[in-house]
Design an enzyme around this catalytic site. Structure first.
Site, PDB file in Angstrom:
ATOM      1  N   ASP A  50      18.538  56.143  35.054  1.00 39.14           N
ATOM      2  CA  ASP A  50      19.018  55.077  34.180  1.00 39.14           C
ATOM      3  C   ASP A  50      20.394  55.443  33.623  1.00 39.14           C
ATOM      4  O   ASP A  50      20.537  56.466  32.938  1.00 39.14           O
ATOM      5  CB  ASP A  50      18.019  54.888  33.029  1.00 39.14           C
ATOM      6  N   ASP A  51      21.404  54.633  33.929  1.00 37.75           N
ATOM      7  CA  ASP A  51      22.765  54.849  33.406  1.00 37.75           C
ATOM      8  C   ASP A  51      23.361  56.183  33.853  1.00 37.75           C
ATOM      9  O   ASP A  51      24.166  56.775  33.133  1.00 37.75           O
ATOM     10  CB  ASP A  51      22.790  54.767  31.874  1.00 37.75           C
ATOM     11  N   CYS A 110      20.719  47.187  34.333  1.00 32.70           N
ATOM     12  CA  CYS A 110      19.323  47.618  34.342  1.00 32.70           C
ATOM     13  C   CYS A 110      18.372  46.632  35.027  1.00 32.70           C
ATOM     14  O   CYS A 110      17.900  46.854  36.131  1.00 32.70           O
ATOM     15  CB  CYS A 110      18.892  47.864  32.904  1.00 32.70           C
ATOM     16  N   ARG A 159      16.630  46.693  38.898  1.00 29.01           N
ATOM     17  CA  ARG A 159      15.193  46.912  39.068  1.00 29.01           C
ATOM     18  C   ARG A 159      14.548  45.753  39.819  1.00 29.01           C
ATOM     19  O   ARG A 159      13.642  45.947  40.640  1.00 29.01           O
ATOM     20  CB  ARG A 159      14.549  47.113  37.694  1.00 29.01           C
ATOM     21  N   LYS A 206       9.985  53.193  32.843  1.00 26.61           N
ATOM     22  CA  LYS A 206      10.584  51.995  32.246  1.00 26.61           C
ATOM     23  C   LYS A 206      10.382  50.779  33.154  1.00 26.61           C
ATOM     24  O   LYS A 206      10.647  50.835  34.352  1.00 26.61           O
ATOM     25  CB  LYS A 206      12.075  52.266  32.026  1.00 26.61           C
ATOM     26  N   HIS A 245      11.149  46.821  32.037  1.00 28.90           N
ATOM     27  CA  HIS A 245      12.286  45.953  31.716  1.00 28.90           C
ATOM     28  C   HIS A 245      12.414  44.781  32.683  1.00 28.90           C
ATOM     29  O   HIS A 245      13.521  44.346  33.009  1.00 28.90           O
ATOM     30  CB  HIS A 245      13.593  46.757  31.681  1.00 28.90           C
ATOM     31  N   HIS A 279      19.649  56.914  29.562  1.00 27.41           N
ATOM     32  CA  HIS A 279      20.024  55.754  28.751  1.00 27.41           C
ATOM     33  C   HIS A 279      20.125  56.161  27.282  1.00 27.41           C
ATOM     34  O   HIS A 279      19.367  56.990  26.806  1.00 27.41           O
ATOM     35  CB  HIS A 279      18.979  54.647  28.917  1.00 27.41           C
ATOM     36  N   ASP A 295      20.334  52.964  38.466  1.00 32.86           N
ATOM     37  CA  ASP A 295      20.351  51.506  38.319  1.00 32.86           C
ATOM     38  C   ASP A 295      21.739  50.931  38.071  1.00 32.86           C
ATOM     39  O   ASP A 295      21.958  49.729  38.233  1.00 32.86           O
ATOM     40  CB  ASP A 295      19.391  51.054  37.222  1.00 32.86           C
ATOM     41  N   ASN A 296      22.686  51.746  37.652  1.00 29.15           N
ATOM     42  CA  ASN A 296      24.080  51.317  37.476  1.00 29.15           C
ATOM     43  C   ASN A 296      24.928  52.550  37.226  1.00 29.15           C
ATOM     44  O   ASN A 296      24.407  53.665  37.149  1.00 29.15           O
ATOM     45  CB  ASN A 296      24.242  50.307  36.331  1.00 29.15           C
ATOM     46  N   LYS A 338      29.245  50.590  34.104  1.00 30.45           N
ATOM     47  CA  LYS A 338      28.115  49.662  34.018  1.00 30.45           C
ATOM     48  C   LYS A 338      28.613  48.290  33.542  1.00 30.45           C
ATOM     49  O   LYS A 338      29.527  48.215  32.738  1.00 30.45           O
ATOM     50  CB  LYS A 338      27.118  50.239  33.011  1.00 30.45           C
TER      51      LYS A 338
END
Length: 571
Positions: A51-52, A89, A93, A148, A150, A241, A347-348, A391
């Site tokens: 994540d991030d 995000c 996903r 996660k 989301h 994140h 994810d980014n 991002k």
């Protein structure tokens, strides 16, 4: 074309970050015992989503943060150097789990952005798509996730409703410890039941989530083995994140290692990337974007503050790597590793949210449950090296992710330790897993017509064969848009004109060829328009997310962007 990568990675491992101490792997207690009965021959699948996390944060992609376990997967597997996500995000996903573009899946933006009567901003997974879990479960797989989600719990759509037999779910992430004050970290869902994060049902003792998620995945592996089923495990970590959190002993390992500043360390990452073959030997490193701080103009106190923020970030990455090592060790001990395909991606790109100052506040030590740490724009420029932007954006800094594939039984010996340079995207994961699992992708599911997959299988790369793609890859997020068609990339920011780049010689997007190639620009822009029309892409309005109003926030993303002290801005 693939090039031998493992030797370069081994050479790099001996010299990078010599002063950084690598934590020992935790005990694999609780791992399933070695098999005593025949197990399914179809491959298990583990999909790891970070994540991030930026393009260059992992050691095998040029970073100085010790990631020995991820690097080992890379050395013995495949590294894809031109793989892409969706810049954010929830959209990433959605594509990863469905094999469709995010607007098609109903999540053209975050779960929190719901636009009535929109085509693709539904804030939850749509019934017009199926998930990998639904497809593989129909093919006889045991399906589980820990991490996660989301993708719509606030709208009544959780993993337990979209094909997962078992799940331990943080609704929208940001969960590191059992006692965080943030509302999003107060509870989790266990198979659809809401449970306080501090409940002993979630984890014993004062857990750290990267480890807690692995303990749940280990439990799920045992359940799959009891049922004699191959398993699909989805592992979306919350690291890295914001608010960034890591145990103090891990933060201490990195404190002081970033006092040389973002630009010096960025250039070091850039040189390692060239040595590893991640980018071309003659690639150019772009200057930092306007608004970046000049490290040499900072006071000693300011440098210490920024060093602390990056130390917490590095500790988060390092702990994720350690947890991945624990999982790999438990798969090995259970006899499952050789027949398990592991895919790892982000994810980014790294996030510039909070602007050039970042955030460092709260009670307790930086990285504790009571602290608030965001690394901000300057460190994001390092995290995304060698690319520009972050991002939210469809320039390479926002959408480029490493993809690492590891499968001892399924990746040909001649392919291991090589780089795959053909462009790929999250939409390619579904067709890859459908192929290797011998599953059937449905035209209808639970009474709903299902959109076809948009990607193509990556399985030929596992056999050492070249990958081909018959159509372009597309992006749209917050009015930022792009098309990748072979070597050409057309890209534009919100309300900005198109720019054109030849990615074979200009991966860092420094030389705009739009004026020299107007015909190609018109053709590719037409492709994008046709794709948007058929893919439920809504025209973006800043009213959908008021945090993004204004020129600066369009660059950095998010709210609470400070006024820049002019004395600190780089040239």
């Amino acid at each position: 074309m693939k090039i031998r990568f493992a030797a370069r990675l081994l050479a790099r491992a001996g010299c990078v970050a010599a002063a950084l101490t690598t934590a020992a792997l935790p005990s694999a207690a609780g791992a399933a015992e070695a098999p005593t009965r025949p197990q399914p021959t179809r491959p298990n699948v583990v999909v790891i989503l970070l994540d991030d996390v930026g393009f260059s944060d992992m050691g095998s992609f040029g970073g100085e943060i010790p990631t020995p376990n991820i690097d080992a997967l890379t050395k013995n597997g495949l590294a894809f150097t031109q793989f892409y996500n969706n810049a954010r995000c929830s959209p990433s996903r959605a594509s990863l789990l469905t094999g469709t573009y995010p607007h098609q899946a109903g999540l053209g933006h975050l779960e929190s952005v719901h636009v009535p009567d929109s085509k693709g901003l539904h804030s939850k997974l749509s019934d017009r798509v199926v998930t990998v879990a639904e497809v593989l479960k129909s093919a006889g797989y045991f399906t589980a996730m820990a991490g996660k989600w989301h993708l719509g719990i606030s709208r009544g759509v959780g993993p337990w409703q979209r094909g997962f037999d078992r799940s331990l779910t943080s609704p929208s992430g940001e969960l590191y410890y059992r006692d965080q004050p943030q509302p999003l970290a107060k509870s989790v869902y266990i198979d659809g039941e809401r449970v306080p994060a501090g409940s002993p049902r979630v984890g014993q003792g004062y857990w750290y989530s990267s480890d807690m998620f692995i303990d749940w995945q280990t439990k799920f592996i045992g359940e799959a083995r009891e049922q004699h089923k191959p398993f699909f495990l989805y592992m979306p970590f919350v690291g890295a994140h914001f608010p960034l959190m890591a145990p103090p002993e891990d933060v201490a390992k990195f404190k002081g290692h970033y006092m040389r500043g973002w630009e010096v360390i960025r250039r070091e990452r850039f040189e390692r990337q060239k040595q590893l073959g991640i980018i071309a030997a003659d690639a150019e490193l772009p200057a930092a974007l306007p608004g970046s701080y000049d490290w040499n103009k900072l006071s000693a106190e300011e440098k210490d503050r920024f060093d602390t923020m990056m130390a917490v970030y590095a500790a988060v990455i390092h702990r994720v790597d350690r947890s991945i090592g624990t999982l790999v060790d438990r798969l090995r001990q259970s006899g499952e590793l050789d027949n398990t395909l592991i895919l790892l991606m982000s994810d980014n790109g790294g996030t510039a949210e909070s602007g050039p100052d970042g955030r460092l506040k709260g009670e307790g030590l930086p990285g504790s449950a009571q602290s608030v740490v965001w690394t901000g724009m300057n460190w994001a420029t390092l995290q995304n090296a060698p690319f520009q932007y972050y991002k939210h954006h469809t320039y390479e800094g926002g959408i480029a992710t490493p993809l690492i594939a590891h499968w001892p039984r399924g990746i040909a010996a001649k392919a291991r330790g090589t780089l795959v340079r053909e462009p790929g995207h999250l939409i390619d994961v579904m067709p890859t897993l459908v192929e290797i699992a011998g599953a059937t992708y449905p035209k209808a599911f639970n009474g709903h017509a299902i959109l076809p997959m948009e990607g193509r299988s990556m399985a030929p790369a596992f056999r050492g064969e070249a990958l081909t793609r018959g159509k372009p890859i597309f992006w749209e997020h917050e009015g930022n848009r792009a098309v990748r068609d072979g070597k050409w990339k057309l890209v534009a920011g919100f309300e900005k004109p198109w720019q054109l780049f030849d990615m074979t010689v200009d991966r860092t997007e420094m030389h705009d060829l739009a004026a020299k190639e107007p015909g190609r620009v018109r053709e590719m822009a037409g492709q994008w328009d046709a794709w948007a029309a058929r893919s439920y892409v809504d025209a973006w309005s800043e009213a959908y997310d008021p945090h993004l109003k204004g020129k600066e926030r369009r660059i950095w993303g998010g709210a609470d962007v400070p006024q820049l002290p002019q004395a600190l801005i780089g040239k």
